[in-house]
Design an enzyme around this catalytic site. Structure first.
Site, short mmCIF file in Angstrom:
data_model
loop_
_atom_site.label_atom_id
_atom_site.label_comp_id
_atom_site.label_asym_id
_atom_site.label_seq_id
_atom_site.Cartn_x
_atom_site.Cartn_y
_atom_site.Cartn_z
N GLY A 11 0.82 -1.21 0.00
CA GLY A 11 0.00 0.00 0.00
C GLY A 11 0.86 1.25 0.00
O GLY A 11 1.87 1.32 0.69
N ALA A 22 15.47 10.79 -1.16
CA ALA A 22 16.63 10.71 -0.27
C ALA A 22 17.57 9.59 -0.71
O ALA A 22 18.80 9.76 -0.71
CB ALA A 22 16.17 10.49 1.17
N VAL A 24 17.95 8.29 -3.75
CA VAL A 24 18.60 8.64 -5.01
C VAL A 24 19.69 9.69 -4.80
O VAL A 24 20.83 9.53 -5.26
CB VAL A 24 17.56 9.14 -6.03
N ARG A 72 1.00 -5.50 -5.79
CA ARG A 72 1.16 -6.70 -4.97
C ARG A 72 1.41 -7.87 -5.91
O ARG A 72 0.80 -7.99 -6.97
CB ARG A 72 -0.09 -6.94 -4.12
N ASP A 103 5.19 -4.86 6.21
CA ASP A 103 5.72 -6.17 6.57
C ASP A 103 5.73 -7.15 5.40
O ASP A 103 6.66 -7.95 5.26
CB ASP A 103 4.95 -6.75 7.76
N THR A 125 4.15 2.75 5.78
CA THR A 125 2.77 2.29 5.88
C THR A 125 2.01 3.22 6.82
O THR A 125 2.54 3.58 7.88
CB THR A 125 2.67 0.84 6.39
N ILE A 126 0.79 3.58 6.46
CA ILE A 126 0.04 4.51 7.30
C ILE A 126 -0.41 3.87 8.60
O ILE A 126 -0.76 4.56 9.55
CB ILE A 126 -1.18 5.10 6.55
N ASP A 127 -0.40 2.53 8.67
CA ASP A 127 -0.92 1.85 9.86
C ASP A 127 0.00 1.95 11.07
O ASP A 127 -0.42 1.67 12.19
CB ASP A 127 -1.19 0.37 9.56
N ASP A 129 2.32 -0.06 11.94
CA ASP A 129 2.21 -1.39 12.56
C ASP A 129 3.48 -2.22 12.45
O ASP A 129 3.43 -3.45 12.50
CB ASP A 129 1.04 -2.15 11.92
N ARG A 162 -26.43 14.20 16.79
CA ARG A 162 -26.28 12.81 16.38
C ARG A 162 -25.04 12.16 16.99
O ARG A 162 -24.10 12.83 17.40
CB ARG A 162 -26.14 12.73 14.85
N ARG A 171 -6.40 -2.76 10.03
CA ARG A 171 -6.95 -4.13 10.08
C ARG A 171 -6.45 -4.88 11.32
O ARG A 171 -7.21 -5.56 12.00
CB ARG A 171 -6.54 -4.88 8.81
N ARG A 243 -25.03 7.88 12.81
CA ARG A 243 -24.55 7.90 11.43
C ARG A 243 -23.14 7.33 11.38
O ARG A 243 -22.40 7.37 12.35
CB ARG A 243 -24.56 9.31 10.85
N HIS A 249 -9.88 5.02 1.53
CA HIS A 249 -8.55 5.28 0.98
C HIS A 249 -8.17 6.75 0.95
O HIS A 249 -7.03 7.08 0.60
CB HIS A 249 -8.46 4.69 -0.43
N GLN A 251 -7.46 8.24 3.40
CA GLN A 251 -6.42 8.30 4.42
C GLN A 251 -5.03 8.08 3.86
O GLN A 251 -4.02 8.45 4.47
CB GLN A 251 -6.69 7.24 5.50
#
Length: 319
Positions: A11, A22, A24, A72, A103, A125-127, A129, A162, A171, A243, A249, A251
Protein backbone atom coordinates in the site's frame (compact mmCIF):
# COMPACT_ATOMS: atom_id res chain seq x y z
CA UNK A 1 29.04 -0.98 -4.13
CA UNK A 2 28.55 0.95 -7.37
CA UNK A 3 24.89 0.34 -8.27
CA UNK A 4 21.80 0.09 -6.05
CA UNK A 5 18.08 -0.24 -6.71
CA UNK A 6 15.01 1.15 -4.97
CA UNK A 7 11.38 0.06 -5.10
CA UNK A 8 8.10 0.70 -3.29
CA UNK A 9 5.77 -2.16 -2.52
CA UNK A 10 2.37 -2.81 -0.94
CA UNK A 11 0.00 0.00 0.00
CA UNK A 12 1.20 3.50 -0.83
CA UNK A 13 1.86 5.99 1.97
CA UNK A 14 2.45 9.77 1.93
CA UNK A 15 6.19 10.34 2.20
CA UNK A 16 7.30 7.46 0.00
CA UNK A 17 8.42 9.95 -2.63
CA UNK A 18 10.49 11.80 -0.05
CA UNK A 19 12.19 8.51 0.83
CA UNK A 20 12.86 7.73 -2.84
CA UNK A 21 14.35 11.21 -3.26
CA UNK A 22 16.63 10.71 -0.27
CA UNK A 23 17.84 7.32 -1.54
CA UNK A 24 18.60 8.64 -5.01
CA UNK A 25 20.35 11.83 -3.96
CA UNK A 26 22.27 10.27 -1.08
CA UNK A 27 23.55 7.54 -3.39
CA UNK A 28 24.52 9.94 -6.18
CA UNK A 29 26.31 12.10 -3.61
CA UNK A 30 28.50 9.04 -2.95
CA UNK A 31 29.01 8.40 -6.70
CA UNK A 32 26.66 5.40 -6.77
CA UNK A 33 24.30 4.72 -9.66
CA UNK A 34 20.65 4.33 -8.67
CA UNK A 35 18.00 2.33 -10.50
CA UNK A 36 14.29 2.77 -9.89
CA UNK A 37 12.16 -0.37 -10.10
CA UNK A 38 8.55 0.36 -11.02
CA UNK A 39 5.50 -1.53 -9.73
CA UNK A 40 7.24 -3.24 -6.82
CA UNK A 41 8.27 -6.87 -6.96
CA UNK A 42 6.11 -7.46 -10.02
CA UNK A 43 8.09 -4.85 -11.91
CA UNK A 44 11.32 -6.35 -10.59
CA UNK A 45 10.48 -9.75 -12.09
CA UNK A 46 9.53 -8.10 -15.37
CA UNK A 47 12.66 -5.97 -15.55
CA UNK A 48 10.75 -2.68 -15.34
CA UNK A 49 13.92 -0.90 -14.25
CA UNK A 50 15.49 2.41 -15.27
CA UNK A 51 18.40 4.51 -14.11
CA UNK A 52 17.55 7.55 -12.02
CA UNK A 53 19.36 10.88 -11.97
CA UNK A 54 19.19 13.87 -9.62
CA UNK A 55 16.46 15.37 -11.82
CA UNK A 56 14.43 12.16 -11.65
CA UNK A 57 13.43 13.04 -8.09
CA UNK A 58 13.12 16.79 -8.48
CA UNK A 59 9.89 18.38 -7.23
CA UNK A 60 8.51 15.20 -5.65
CA UNK A 61 9.17 15.67 -1.93
CA UNK A 62 5.72 17.23 -1.45
CA UNK A 63 3.77 14.69 -3.52
CA UNK A 64 1.73 11.83 -2.08
CA UNK A 65 1.75 8.32 -3.50
CA UNK A 66 4.88 6.95 -5.15
CA UNK A 67 6.47 7.88 -8.47
CA UNK A 68 7.74 4.31 -8.74
CA UNK A 69 4.18 2.99 -8.39
CA UNK A 70 3.30 -0.09 -6.41
CA UNK A 71 1.75 -3.50 -6.88
CA UNK A 72 1.16 -6.70 -4.97
CA UNK A 73 2.71 -9.85 -6.43
CA UNK A 74 1.76 -13.40 -5.52
CA UNK A 75 4.32 -14.72 -8.02
CA UNK A 76 7.21 -13.16 -6.12
CA UNK A 77 6.34 -15.19 -3.03
CA UNK A 78 7.62 -18.28 -4.85
CA UNK A 79 11.26 -19.35 -5.22
CA UNK A 80 10.88 -19.11 -8.98
CA UNK A 81 9.60 -15.53 -8.77
CA UNK A 82 12.40 -14.49 -6.44
CA UNK A 83 14.98 -16.03 -8.76
CA UNK A 84 13.50 -14.12 -11.70
CA UNK A 85 13.90 -10.92 -9.69
CA UNK A 86 17.53 -11.69 -8.89
CA UNK A 87 18.22 -12.41 -12.55
CA UNK A 88 16.93 -8.96 -13.47
CA UNK A 89 19.04 -7.32 -10.76
CA UNK A 90 22.11 -9.14 -12.02
CA UNK A 91 21.28 -8.14 -15.60
CA UNK A 92 21.42 -4.46 -14.62
CA UNK A 93 24.43 -4.96 -12.36
CA UNK A 94 22.50 -3.82 -9.27
CA UNK A 95 24.36 -4.90 -6.14
CA UNK A 96 21.95 -3.89 -3.37
CA UNK A 97 18.26 -3.11 -3.01
CA UNK A 98 16.30 -0.69 -0.82
CA UNK A 99 12.66 -1.64 -0.31
CA UNK A 100 10.12 0.89 0.98
CA UNK A 101 6.93 -0.68 2.33
CA UNK A 102 5.33 -2.70 5.11
CA UNK A 103 5.72 -6.17 6.57
CA UNK A 104 4.72 -7.94 3.35
CA UNK A 105 7.37 -6.00 1.47
CA UNK A 106 9.93 -6.85 4.13
CA UNK A 107 9.24 -10.56 3.69
CA UNK A 108 10.38 -10.18 0.10
CA UNK A 109 13.51 -8.38 1.30
CA UNK A 110 14.12 -11.20 3.77
CA UNK A 111 13.89 -13.85 1.05
CA UNK A 112 16.25 -11.99 -1.29
CA UNK A 113 18.77 -11.52 1.50
CA UNK A 114 18.61 -15.24 2.32
CA UNK A 115 19.46 -15.91 -1.32
CA UNK A 116 22.59 -13.80 -0.99
CA UNK A 117 21.20 -10.54 -2.31
CA UNK A 118 21.64 -7.60 0.15
CA UNK A 119 18.43 -5.70 0.95
CA UNK A 120 17.50 -2.91 3.36
CA UNK A 121 13.90 -2.21 4.40
CA UNK A 122 12.43 1.24 4.97
CA UNK A 123 9.07 1.19 6.85
CA UNK A 124 6.38 2.92 4.81
CA UNK A 125 2.77 2.29 5.88
CA UNK A 126 0.04 4.51 7.30
CA UNK A 127 -0.92 1.85 9.86
CA UNK A 128 2.25 2.35 11.94
CA UNK A 129 2.21 -1.39 12.56
CA UNK A 130 5.90 -2.26 12.21
CA UNK A 131 7.95 -3.28 15.25
CA UNK A 132 11.34 -1.67 15.82
CA UNK A 133 10.35 1.89 14.97
CA UNK A 134 8.27 4.48 16.80
CA UNK A 135 6.77 5.75 13.54
CA UNK A 136 6.41 4.60 9.95
CA UNK A 137 6.37 6.83 6.88
CA UNK A 138 2.82 8.03 6.17
CA UNK A 139 1.34 7.59 9.63
CA UNK A 140 1.47 11.27 10.62
CA UNK A 141 -0.13 12.44 7.37
CA UNK A 142 -2.92 9.86 7.58
CA UNK A 143 -3.52 10.80 11.20
CA UNK A 144 -3.95 14.46 10.29
CA UNK A 145 -6.30 13.51 7.44
CA UNK A 146 -8.51 11.67 9.94
CA UNK A 147 -8.40 14.51 12.46
CA UNK A 148 -9.47 17.01 9.81
CA UNK A 149 -12.34 14.75 8.71
CA UNK A 150 -13.55 14.16 12.28
CA UNK A 151 -13.46 17.90 13.00
CA UNK A 152 -15.82 18.45 10.07
CA UNK A 153 -18.09 15.57 11.06
CA UNK A 154 -18.30 17.02 14.56
CA UNK A 155 -19.83 20.21 13.14
CA UNK A 156 -22.74 18.37 11.55
CA UNK A 157 -23.02 15.97 14.51
CA UNK A 158 -23.55 18.96 16.78
CA UNK A 159 -26.04 20.58 14.43
CA UNK A 160 -28.24 17.48 14.38
CA UNK A 161 -27.52 16.06 17.86
CA UNK A 162 -26.28 12.81 16.38
CA UNK A 163 -23.87 10.05 17.31
CA UNK A 164 -21.23 9.46 14.65
CA UNK A 165 -19.04 6.42 14.11
CA UNK A 166 -15.86 7.15 12.13
CA UNK A 167 -14.36 3.98 10.64
CA UNK A 168 -10.63 4.33 9.95
CA UNK A 169 -7.99 2.01 8.52
CA UNK A 170 -6.23 -0.48 10.77
CA UNK A 171 -6.95 -4.13 10.08
CA UNK A 172 -4.57 -5.47 12.72
CA UNK A 173 -3.26 -2.29 14.35
CA UNK A 174 -5.16 0.44 16.15
CA UNK A 175 -2.63 3.29 16.16
CA UNK A 176 -4.55 5.47 13.71
CA UNK A 177 -7.79 5.07 15.66
CA UNK A 178 -6.11 5.54 19.03
CA UNK A 179 -4.19 8.68 18.11
CA UNK A 180 -7.08 10.21 16.17
CA UNK A 181 -9.57 9.37 18.90
CA UNK A 182 -7.40 10.96 21.57
CA UNK A 183 -6.74 14.03 19.42
CA UNK A 184 -10.45 14.47 18.65
CA UNK A 185 -11.83 13.73 22.11
CA UNK A 186 -13.79 10.66 21.02
CA UNK A 187 -16.17 9.10 23.53
CA UNK A 188 -14.99 5.60 22.59
CA UNK A 189 -12.00 4.25 20.66
CA UNK A 190 -12.43 0.72 19.34
CA UNK A 191 -9.20 -1.00 18.26
CA UNK A 192 -8.16 -4.63 17.58
CA UNK A 193 -5.69 -4.70 20.48
CA UNK A 194 -8.29 -3.70 23.10
CA UNK A 195 -11.77 -5.10 22.67
CA UNK A 196 -13.82 -2.65 24.71
CA UNK A 197 -17.04 -4.19 25.95
CA UNK A 198 -20.06 -2.99 23.97
CA UNK A 199 -21.94 -2.24 27.18
CA UNK A 200 -19.19 0.23 28.15
CA UNK A 201 -19.67 2.08 24.87
CA UNK A 202 -23.40 2.27 25.50
CA UNK A 203 -22.93 3.47 29.09
CA UNK A 204 -20.70 6.33 27.93
CA UNK A 205 -23.26 7.41 25.34
CA UNK A 206 -26.10 7.34 27.86
CA UNK A 207 -24.13 9.30 30.45
CA UNK A 208 -23.27 11.93 27.89
CA UNK A 209 -26.86 12.20 26.69
CA UNK A 210 -28.10 12.46 30.27
CA UNK A 211 -25.88 15.44 31.03
CA UNK A 212 -27.02 17.24 27.87
CA UNK A 213 -24.22 16.36 25.46
CA UNK A 214 -25.13 17.46 21.93
CA UNK A 215 -23.18 14.82 20.02
CA UNK A 216 -20.89 11.81 20.39
CA UNK A 217 -17.94 10.64 18.31
CA UNK A 218 -16.78 7.03 18.21
CA UNK A 219 -13.59 6.11 16.31
CA UNK A 220 -13.52 2.51 15.09
CA UNK A 221 -10.56 0.67 13.51
CA UNK A 222 -11.72 -1.46 10.58
CA UNK A 223 -10.18 -4.58 12.14
CA UNK A 224 -12.72 -4.47 14.97
CA UNK A 225 -15.73 -4.79 12.67
CA UNK A 226 -18.09 -2.92 10.40
CA UNK A 227 -18.95 0.62 11.37
CA UNK A 228 -22.43 0.16 9.93
CA UNK A 229 -23.09 -2.91 12.08
CA UNK A 230 -21.94 -1.04 15.18
CA UNK A 231 -24.13 1.89 14.20
CA UNK A 232 -27.22 -0.29 13.93
CA UNK A 233 -26.53 -1.90 17.32
CA UNK A 234 -26.01 1.47 19.00
CA UNK A 235 -29.15 2.98 17.54
CA UNK A 236 -31.19 -0.06 18.52
CA UNK A 237 -29.79 -0.08 22.07
CA UNK A 238 -29.95 3.67 22.81
CA UNK A 239 -32.53 5.05 20.36
CA UNK A 240 -29.95 7.77 19.57
CA UNK A 241 -29.76 8.82 15.93
CA UNK A 242 -26.48 7.33 14.66
CA UNK A 243 -24.55 7.90 11.43
CA UNK A 244 -21.46 6.18 10.06
CA UNK A 245 -18.61 7.64 8.01
CA UNK A 246 -16.07 5.28 6.44
CA UNK A 247 -12.99 7.29 5.50
CA UNK A 248 -11.44 4.58 3.32
CA UNK A 249 -8.55 5.28 0.98
CA UNK A 250 -8.70 9.04 1.46
CA UNK A 251 -6.42 8.30 4.42
CA UNK A 252 -3.62 7.18 2.10
CA UNK A 253 -3.55 10.23 -0.12
CA UNK A 254 -2.45 13.81 0.10
CA UNK A 255 0.72 15.80 0.44
CA UNK A 256 2.91 14.38 3.24
CA UNK A 257 3.19 16.35 6.45
CA UNK A 258 6.44 18.01 7.48
CA UNK A 259 7.07 15.20 9.96
CA UNK A 260 6.66 12.52 7.30
CA UNK A 261 8.91 14.36 4.84
CA UNK A 262 11.70 14.65 7.40
CA UNK A 263 11.26 11.07 8.65
CA UNK A 264 11.29 9.68 5.09
CA UNK A 265 14.39 11.68 4.20
CA UNK A 266 16.26 10.46 7.28
CA UNK A 267 15.27 6.81 6.84
CA UNK A 268 15.97 6.76 3.11
CA UNK A 269 19.45 8.22 3.58
CA UNK A 270 20.18 5.82 6.45
CA UNK A 271 19.28 2.86 4.23
CA UNK A 272 21.96 3.93 1.73
CA UNK A 273 24.49 4.21 4.56
CA UNK A 274 23.76 0.63 5.64
CA UNK A 275 24.39 -0.73 2.15
CA UNK A 276 27.65 1.22 1.95
CA UNK A 277 28.64 -0.33 5.30
CA UNK A 278 28.12 -3.79 3.79
CA UNK A 279 25.02 -4.57 5.82
CA UNK A 280 22.11 -6.64 4.55
CA UNK A 281 18.79 -7.90 5.83
CA UNK A 282 18.27 -4.84 8.01
CA UNK A 283 15.36 -2.46 8.57
CA UNK A 284 15.91 1.20 9.41
CA UNK A 285 13.70 2.86 12.00
CA UNK A 286 13.46 5.68 14.48
CA UNK A 287 13.33 5.31 18.25
CA UNK A 288 13.33 8.27 20.64
CA UNK A 289 14.14 10.47 17.61
CA UNK A 290 17.35 8.55 16.90
CA UNK A 291 17.93 6.44 13.80
CA UNK A 292 18.30 2.71 14.43
CA UNK A 293 18.49 -0.49 12.40
CA UNK A 294 17.33 -3.99 13.24
CA UNK A 295 17.59 -7.45 11.79
CA UNK A 296 14.64 -7.72 9.42
CA UNK A 297 13.88 -11.35 10.37
CA UNK A 298 13.71 -10.38 14.04
CA UNK A 299 11.32 -7.52 13.21
CA UNK A 300 9.03 -9.80 11.20
CA UNK A 301 8.80 -12.15 14.19
CA UNK A 302 7.81 -9.35 16.57
CA UNK A 303 4.44 -7.66 16.89
CA UNK A 304 3.94 -3.93 17.05
CA UNK A 305 2.11 -2.93 20.23
CA UNK A 306 0.08 0.14 21.01
CA UNK A 307 1.10 2.68 23.62
CA UNK A 308 -0.68 1.41 26.71
CA UNK A 309 -0.35 4.73 28.53
CA UNK A 310 -2.05 6.53 25.65
CA UNK A 311 -4.91 4.06 25.63
CA UNK A 312 -5.36 4.44 29.38
CA UNK A 313 -5.35 8.22 29.01
CA UNK A 314 -8.01 8.05 26.30
CA UNK A 315 -10.23 6.06 28.69
CA UNK A 316 -9.67 8.53 31.54
CA UNK A 317 -10.50 11.56 29.40
CA UNK A 318 -13.64 10.08 27.83
CA UNK A 319 -15.67 9.77 31.04
Amino acid sequence: MKKIGVLTSGGDAPGMNAAIRAVVRKAIYHNIEVYGIKYGYQGLMEGNIERMEIGSVGDIIHRGGTILYSARSEAFKTDEGQQRGIEQLNKFGIEGLIIIGGDGSFRGAQKLTEKGYPCIGVPGTIDNDIAGTDFTIGFDTALNTIIEAVDKVRDTATSHKRTYIIEVMGRDAGDLALWAGLADGAESILIPEKQEDFSTVIDKLRRGHKRGKKHSIIVLAEGVGSGFEYGEKIEKETNLETRVTVLGHIQRGGSPSGSDRVLASRLGAKAVDLLLEGKAGRMVGIENNSLVDHDITKILNEQHTINQDMYKLSQELSI
